[in-house]
Design a protein around this motif. Structure first.
Motif, PDB file in Angstrom:
ATOM      1  N   LEU A   1       0.838  -1.200   0.000  1.00 31.69           N
ATOM      2  CA  LEU A   1       0.000   0.000   0.000  1.00 31.69           C
ATOM      3  C   LEU A   1       0.874   1.251   0.000  1.00 31.69           C
ATOM      4  N   THR A   2       1.945   1.203   0.776  1.00 33.36           N
ATOM      5  CA  THR A   2       2.854   2.346   0.829  1.00 33.36           C
ATOM      6  C   THR A   2       3.392   2.686  -0.561  1.00 33.36           C
ATOM      7  N   GLY A   3       3.718   1.644  -1.328  1.00 38.05           N
ATOM      8  CA  GLY A   3       4.205   1.871  -2.691  1.00 38.05           C
ATOM      9  C   GLY A   3       3.213   2.686  -3.495  1.00 38.05           C
TER      10      GLY A   3
ATOM     11  N   PRO B   1       1.642  -3.840  15.697  1.00 37.17           N
ATOM     12  CA  PRO B   1       2.893  -4.213  15.022  1.00 37.17           C
ATOM     13  C   PRO B   1       2.945  -3.880  13.527  1.00 37.17           C
ATOM     14  N   ALA B   2       1.894  -4.169  12.770  1.00 41.79           N
ATOM     15  CA  ALA B   2       1.953  -3.936  11.322  1.00 41.79           C
ATOM     16  C   ALA B   2       2.116  -2.451  11.007  1.00 41.79           C
ATOM     17  N   PHE B   3       1.386  -1.604  11.707  1.00 46.90           N
ATOM     18  CA  PHE B   3       1.474  -0.165  11.454  1.00 46.90           C
ATOM     19  C   PHE B   3       2.800   0.382  11.999  1.00 46.90           C
ATOM     20  N   ARG B   4       3.191  -0.136  13.145  1.00 49.23           N
ATOM     21  CA  ARG B   4       4.441   0.321  13.746  1.00 49.23           C
ATOM     22  C   ARG B   4       5.632   0.025  12.820  1.00 49.23           C
ATOM     23  N   ASN B   5       5.699  -1.216  12.341  1.00 53.15           N
ATOM     24  CA  ASN B   5       6.810  -1.594  11.468  1.00 53.15           C
ATOM     25  C   ASN B   5       6.835  -0.733  10.214  1.00 53.15           C
ATOM     26  N   GLU B   6       5.650  -0.462   9.665  1.00 60.03           N
ATOM     27  CA  GLU B   6       5.603   0.312   8.431  1.00 60.03           C
ATOM     28  C   GLU B   6       6.039   1.747   8.672  1.00 60.03           C
ATOM     29  N   SER B   7       5.583   2.343   9.764  1.00 57.97           N
ATOM     30  CA  SER B   7       5.978   3.740   9.998  1.00 57.97           C
ATOM     31  C   SER B   7       7.474   3.824  10.264  1.00 57.97           C
ATOM     32  N   GLU B   8       8.019   2.823  10.928  1.00 63.31           N
ATOM     33  CA  GLU B   8       9.456   2.870  11.245  1.00 63.31           C
ATOM     34  C   GLU B   8      10.320   2.715   9.993  1.00 63.31           C
ATOM     35  N   ARG B   9       9.781   2.063   8.968  1.00 65.54           N
ATOM     36  CA  ARG B   9      10.538   1.946   7.714  1.00 65.54           C
ATOM     37  C   ARG B   9      10.763   3.310   7.075  1.00 65.54           C
ATOM     38  N   HIS B  10       9.922   4.267   7.434  1.00 68.13           N
ATOM     39  CA  HIS B  10       9.998   5.579   6.777  1.00 68.13           C
ATOM     40  C   HIS B  10      10.400   6.692   7.734  1.00 68.13           C
ATOM     41  N   ASP B  11      10.748   6.297   8.962  1.00 73.20           N
ATOM     42  CA  ASP B  11      11.100   7.275   9.980  1.00 73.20           C
ATOM     43  C   ASP B  11      12.620   7.350  10.078  1.00 73.20           C
ATOM     44  N   PRO B  12      13.202   8.455   9.608  1.00 72.57           N
ATOM     45  CA  PRO B  12      14.662   8.560   9.610  1.00 72.57           C
ATOM     46  C   PRO B  12      15.237   8.487  11.019  1.00 72.57           C
TER      47      PRO B  12
ATOM     48  N   ASP C   1       4.655  12.051   5.399  1.00 74.78           N
ATOM     49  CA  ASP C   1       3.240  11.680   5.270  1.00 74.78           C
ATOM     50  C   ASP C   1       3.022  10.232   5.696  1.00 74.78           C
ATOM     51  N   LEU C   2       3.943   9.377   5.274  1.00 74.62           N
ATOM     52  CA  LEU C   2       3.780   7.948   5.570  1.00 74.62           C
ATOM     53  C   LEU C   2       3.870   7.681   7.065  1.00 74.62           C
ATOM     54  N   VAL C   3       4.828   8.313   7.717  1.00 78.86           N
ATOM     55  CA  VAL C   3       4.960   8.132   9.167  1.00 78.86           C
ATOM     56  C   VAL C   3       3.681   8.618   9.847  1.00 78.86           C
ATOM     57  N   ARG C   4       3.184   9.754   9.408  1.00 78.06           N
ATOM     58  CA  ARG C   4       2.001  10.345  10.026  1.00 78.06           C
ATOM     59  C   ARG C   4       0.774   9.452   9.837  1.00 78.06           C
ATOM     60  N   VAL C   5       0.621   8.889   8.636  1.00 79.64           N
ATOM     61  CA  VAL C   5      -0.609   8.169   8.342  1.00 79.64           C
ATOM     62  C   VAL C   5      -0.685   6.837   9.102  1.00 79.64           C
ATOM     63  N   TYR C   6       0.478   6.224   9.349  1.00 81.09           N
ATOM     64  CA  TYR C   6       0.458   4.951  10.089  1.00 81.09           C
ATOM     65  C   TYR C   6       0.530   5.173  11.598  1.00 81.09           C
TER      66      TYR C   6
END
Lengths: 388, 262
Positions: free
Chosen positions: B223-225, B249-260, B236-241
């Motif tokens: 979905l992020t793609g 866990p699913a939302f946390r992992n996804e936001s962390e992938r985009h959190d510098p 935006d991605l960090v904010r939305v998740y």
């Protein structure tokens, strides 16, 4: 005006109905007691709803479609049916998404059970603007629901006595591939009336083919005139144009053999990475018919209801058995959907389950394209010894 | 003081939360009288000071664990409860206060409270299931009152609640909505979000905010793609998740992938 006598209007006849008489056609259908449903612009797309006049049809509207994308667009003419199919299909009327099957009530003395049968309405729908792919989809769902000793009562009641007014496609969408599925763009059977919209400068009329006596009966009350060879040629040009502008193409191979021989193809892993398992493709597919049945009870435990609702093979619960979910990976769920649709459907119902309407491509939130998935497997097949 | 009636005893417990989920029970206005005919509302402080001692047949637990005291109290609640169901994003995923899990909680404490010394709180906000066994988790911020009633009905009937864990998209399509992401390009978390709200936001032409947390098999990466194609950047991605279910866990992992900063 050249009004042809009714006896000449039987199945196989072709006449011309002017654009100005389209309202008269809709009125004639309603006058025969049909509940008229047709395309209309609403909610950002061409959707199906009650229609009483041609002004409610998508006059001057079209659409642009691609994987995961749909946009309404204004046309530069006043075509009535100048669009490709939208997110909805006639399935929602014949096979409703949520349906109460029956109710039960505890007996008055607190014991026993009274079953309250659910009435099965027969709304006598008239569907306006049914595309050839959709006629095929209805025929496929007929095969699912009607044959055998136990036809689906809810579907049969809604299916009975409907009037199908088809429209041959002149404007395929970017995700359409009916030509390669041999399901369009021209309606070949299953309609009561089939219209081809001819719009050429000042000339705006419908070439109407009569499919059944029921269609002829409706048409008898509508101003029409004889169709000449030039009219038939103009109509043929419309559908030929649609063939030429088809958005997608399904590879012309034995899809059943291809998919059954490629259960372990690496492409399934590839698509599983992209697939959201959200179930949108199955919901918009005009042939997907799977449902789950749910029982509910009131708080007091005195009344219970059984509901049927659209389910999806992309849901975990769909394959839930004692011991767990049979298809826990998204790979196995996507593979199940596509191989059923294109391959095992043939074993089950005698035809492909795909009509090439392109809805699963357009309405996939991430644009997964069934024709592309097939092409990828075809381009590099790795046959496996046995199916798992 | 209520007298024991022989009916199953229902308790409603609050931990760190806004009370919105237990309020959903009080919002069952048409069903409340029937409900009290079926169960003893034995402990529900938002509704009544009168309480009946445990044990309880069904405990509904709202809120996350954010203090030492609550980390102990939840064990007492579990011991008193034959069946324990957690309700809402706080109890099932740590809630909006789970945002602390991504940073130093002291940053929040000093930014929010005039006298931080008075605040005694844990470093992380955790779901109830991180502390005690949970019989069922009802997701949602807030929970859907009809689903809440279904959970209660199921407990009374000693059966599994019928709460589909499919995507919001399925509810959305059954409702006849046009997909806001496909037709308008509106970013929407519906494909990765647990059903239950009835596709409320997409029904009003808004994208799904993910209030009901992750669905059963969320492919957030895919979905992020697509969200990137709709011009979403890392912020935006960090904010939305990271909203009400930020620590699921699913939302946390996804936001962390985009959190510098992660």
């Amino acid at each position: 005006m050249n009004v042809i006598v009714q006896s000449e209007l039987g199945p196989g006849a072709t006449v011309i109905v002017d654009r100005s008489a389209l309202d008269s056609l809709l009125a004639a259908i309603a006058a025969q007691g049909y509940h008229v449903v047709g395309p209309t612009v609403g909610d950002g797309a061409i959707v199906y709803g009650d229609v009483s006049s041609s002004a409610e049809l998508p006059v001057g509207w079209s659409d642009e479609q691609d994987g995961g994308t749909y946009r309404l667009r204004r046309r530069d003419d006043q075509a009535v049916f100048g669009y490709a199919v939208g997110p909805q299909s006639w399935k929602q009327f014949l096979h409703p998404p949520n349906l109460r099957l029956w109710r039960a009530r505890r007996g008055e003395d607190g014991t026993g059970l009274e079953i309250l049968e659910e009435p099965t309405p027969s709304p006598r729908y008239a569907f306006i603007g049914v595309r050839s792919c959709e006629l095929h989809a209805i025929a496929i769902q007929d095969q699912v629901f009607l044959p055998g000793a136990h036809p689906d009562r809810a579907y049969a009641a809604r299916r009975e006595d409907i009037l199908l007014v088809a429209v041959n496609c002149g404007e395929p969408g970017g995700t359409c591939f009916c030509v390669s599925m041999d399901t369009g763009p021209k309606a070949s059977s299953g309609y009561d009336l089939a219209l081809t919209e001819v719009l050429d400068g000042e000339r705006h009329h419908f070439v109407v083919e009569v499919g059944t006596d029921r269609g002829a009966l409706v048409l008898a009350d509508v101003p029409h005139r004889a169709a000449h060879d030039a009219d038939l040629a103009a109509a043929a040009e419309v559908t030929a144009g649609a063939v030429a502008r088809m958005g997608r193409e399904m590879p012309a191979v034995d899809l059943r053999a291809l998919l059954l021989a490629n259960y372990e193809h690496p492409r399934w892993d590839d698509v599983a990475e992209r697939c959201l398992t959200c179930g949108n493709c199955t919901m918009v597919c005009p042939t997907c018919f799977c449902t789950s049945v749910e029982d509910t009870a009131d708080l007091a435990g005195d009344e219970a209801e059984r509901w049927r609702r659209w389910d999806s093979c992309f849901s975990l619960s769909f394959s839930h058995l004692t011991g767990g979910d049979a298809r826990s990976s998204s790979r196995s769920r996507y593979r199940q959907w596509m191989t059923h649709k294109l391959a095992t459907w043939v074993d089950q119902f005698g035809t492909s389950g795909c009509v090439g309407c392109g809805r699963c491509i357009t309405w996939c939130p991430v644009g997964i394209d069934i024709t592309e998935e097939v092409s990828a497997i075809l381009s590099n097949p790795t046959p496996s010894a046995d199916a798992t | 003081m209520n007298e024991p009636s022989g009916k199953p005893k229902l308790a409603v417990w609050k931990f760190s939360s806004c009370d919105g989920c237990q309020l959903s029970l009080l919002s069952c206005e048409d069903e409340l009288l029937t409900l009290v005919g079926q169960v003893d509302i034995a402990y529900f402080l938002e509704a009544s000071r009168a309480t009946v001692e445990g044990p309880y047949d069904l405990s509904l637990v709202e809120g996350s664990i954010t203090t030492e005291q609550d980390a102990e109290r939840i064990h007492r609640v579990r011991r008193m409860s034959r069946r324990l169901v957690t309700i809402g994003a706080c109890a099932t995923a740590g809630g909006i206060q789970g945002l602390r899990n991504f940073t130093d909680v002291e940053d929040f404490v000093t930014a929010v409270y005039p006298t931080p010394a008075y605040v005694s709180t844990l470093e992380h906000s955790t779901p109830i299931s991180a502390h005690v066994p949970v019989d069922f988790e009802l997701q949602g911020c807030p929970v859907n009152k009809y689903q809440l009633l279904e959970v209660i009905r199921a407990a009374l009937g000693d059966r599994r609640p019928n709460i589909p864990s499919e995507s919001v998209c399925q509810e959305c399509k059954r409702r006849g909505n046009t997909c806001v992401m496909v037709a308008y390009g509106t970013p929407c978390l519906g494909p990765v979000t647990h059903a239950g709200c009835g596709a409320l936001c997409p029904s009003y032409n808004r994208g799904c905010y993910g209030c009901y947390g992750p669905m059963e098999s969320p492919n957030t990466e895919a979905l992020t793609g697509w969200l990137r194609k709709l011009d979403y950047d890392d912020v935006d991605l960090v904010r939305v998740y990271r909203t009400f279910n930020a620590s699921a866990p699913a939302f946390r992992n996804e936001s962390e992938r985009h959190d510098p900063s992660a």
